[in-house]
Design a protein around this motif. Structure first.
Motif: not given
Length: 474
Positions: A285-287, A326-340, A432-442
């Motif tokens: 139950n820990i996602c 294995p199969g763990c969802g991973i997301s991130s934060d990204i900053i582009t254009g930092f100094c230099t 949502r799945s444990s991996q935090n993905k949105v799932i729709v179903f009928p």
């Protein structure tokens, strides 16, 4: 009549959002209205504020025009958020002219830096209250009602609001945020949080577990443990001679019930330990989802950002997550254009995205924030046109990675926590799945309701959504 109705976004998916706390039936003698911007911590703080205001005799309203008190809970992470807040305050100023006695206030991260501008120069607000001063709201409101400008932006080394029960007025009744700590010690050079929210301090574990257990008993099925850097959670219970780390806190919350899902946000790569990963692996139950901000894929830029890890170290951490989970969802934060940042540096960010195979990312071009270490030390020397061009490339790459991630899920079966109807079709459930993905179903052929778990097989996908069919056993 002014149209001041805010847009409502999914705060888990947006860098900035509005969250007007709302109930149509209001037994209170006065009304308050709150809009929240930015991170989930701000949404959780607004629930603390709502509790304090209830005790003061204010009840929530979704109709801003009947409010006696309007608050904006602010975010200072990006310049765009500040522009949005200023625009909203200007609109509220017009509304205030038509409603005698209405008060307008600013809460949160923007309060300290812009208090003089909002109060004196532009005369947009009556109250300015920092994130550690919400307990003083009743007194500040009385001062403002008496015609004074009310301000408290003092930071605290021990305030956690552990004894205040949040009022969850904008909740779906299924998922809830639980703040476990406040502040940040990391001092990333681009970030204002250590200056606006102060030093790290952890809430006592017993109050966290009690809040989560209370939510479960009220019918909630998912809690998200919040902090600027949850992995550095650390609390000593002297009475029990017990030291609680984030890994042991996760276990305590998971043991409330196997029916209660546990999520957390946000992790700093340097602090997420094997103990945390093993706790995640031990309890179903820990996602199985980790938000692991990289910010840049270039070691030199990471050093300038004061992120305290290298490109290679981060990649090794991703490898470790994949090994233990294995199969763990991973997301991130990204900053582009930092100094230099050079084109070669940018390409290294693109390549680390490819390596990490992020399911999704929050992506921004660098926006210099006054008062940060970067603003004092470095020249913001990457042209905005170049920043935007690089951001377009990063967004396109993440779109490709998200589609590939969803394609890998075709034919797989997930346990889905149903949150409600799909926004696009009343005939579909969304969860949502444990991996935090949105799932729709009928909906057809099943008797589910929001808060139920369903077993769903993925049969199709879009870039942002998995499409499934119910395969739950009757």
């Amino acid at each position: 009549m002014l149209d001041l109705s805010p847009k409502i976004h999914d705060e888990a998916r947006q860098g900035e959002a509005y969250a007007p706390f709302a109930k149509d039936e209001n037994p209170y003698r006065k009304h308050f209205y709150i809009e929240s911007y930015g991170c989930a911590m701000n949404f959780a703080d607004s629930e603390i504020v709502a509790s304090i205001l209830n005790d003061k005799g204010f009840g929530a309203t979704r109709n801003v025009e009947e409010a006696d008190l309007i608050f904006i809970n602010t975010c200072s992470i990006r310049e765009k958020a500040e522009q949005t807040v200023r625009k909203r305050l200007t609109e509220f100023k017009k509304l205030k002219r038509a409603r005698r006695g209405m008060l307008v206030g600013v809460l949160g991260c923007m309060a300290e830096r812009l208090k003089a501008k909002f109060l004196e120069e532009e005369k947009l607000v009556d109250l300015v209250v920092g994130p550690d001063a919400y307990r003083t709201l009743p007194n500040l409101i009385e001062e403002a009602e008496g015609g004074q400008k009310a301000v408290n932006v003092l930071l605290s080394r021990d305030e956690t609001y552990a004894d205040i029960a949040p009022v969850r007025l904008n909740s779906n009744g299924i998922s809830a945020f639980v703040s476990i700590m406040r502040g940040c010690n990391n001092m990333c050079s681009f970030c204002v949080v250590p200056f606006t929210r102060g030093r790290e301090r952890s809430r006592d574990a017993e109050s966290i577990v009690a809040e989560c257990a209370g939510l479960y008993n009220e019918g909630y099925k998912e809690v998200t443990l919040l902090g600027q850097n949850v992995d550095s959670y650390y609390h000593i219970n002297e009475e029990k001679d017990e030291t609680v780390t984030f890994a042991s806190l996760l276990e305590k919350v998971a043991l409330i019930s196997p029916d209660l899902r546990v999520r957390f946000s946000t992790s700093h790569p340097k602090d997420i330990t094997d103990d945390v990963l093993h706790a995640m692996a031990k309890y179903e139950n820990i996602c199985k989802y980790i938000h692991l901000p990289v910010q840049s894929g270039n070691s030199r830029i990471l050093q300038l950002m004061n992120r305290t890890y290298t490109r290679e170290w981060y990649m090794a951490k991703v490898d470790r997550i994949r090994e233990i989970l294995p199969g763990c969802g991973i997301s991130s934060d990204i900053i582009t254009g930092f100094c230099t940042e050079t084109e070669e540096d940018h390409q290294e960010t693109m390549s680390i995205m490819e390596y990490s195979r992020y399911d999704m990312s929050y992506m921004f071009f660098y926006s210099e924030r006054p008062g940060t270490l970067a603003a004092r030390r470095y020249q913001d020397d990457v042209p905005e046109a170049v920043k935007k061009q690089r951001l377009v490339q990063i967004v396109a790459l993440q779109g490709k990675l998200s589609r590939e991630s969803n394609e890998r899920d075709l034919g797989k079966i997930f346990q889905v926590l149903i949150e409600g109807e799909s926004k696009k079709s009343e005939s579909d459930w969304m969860g949502r799945s444990s991996q935090n993905k949105v799932i729709v179903f009928p909906k057809a052929g099943n008797a589910f309701k929001p808060g139920d778990y369903a077993t769903v097989e993925v049969v199709d996908f879009t870039q942002a959504t998995l499409i499934g069919r119910n395969v739950s056993q009757p």
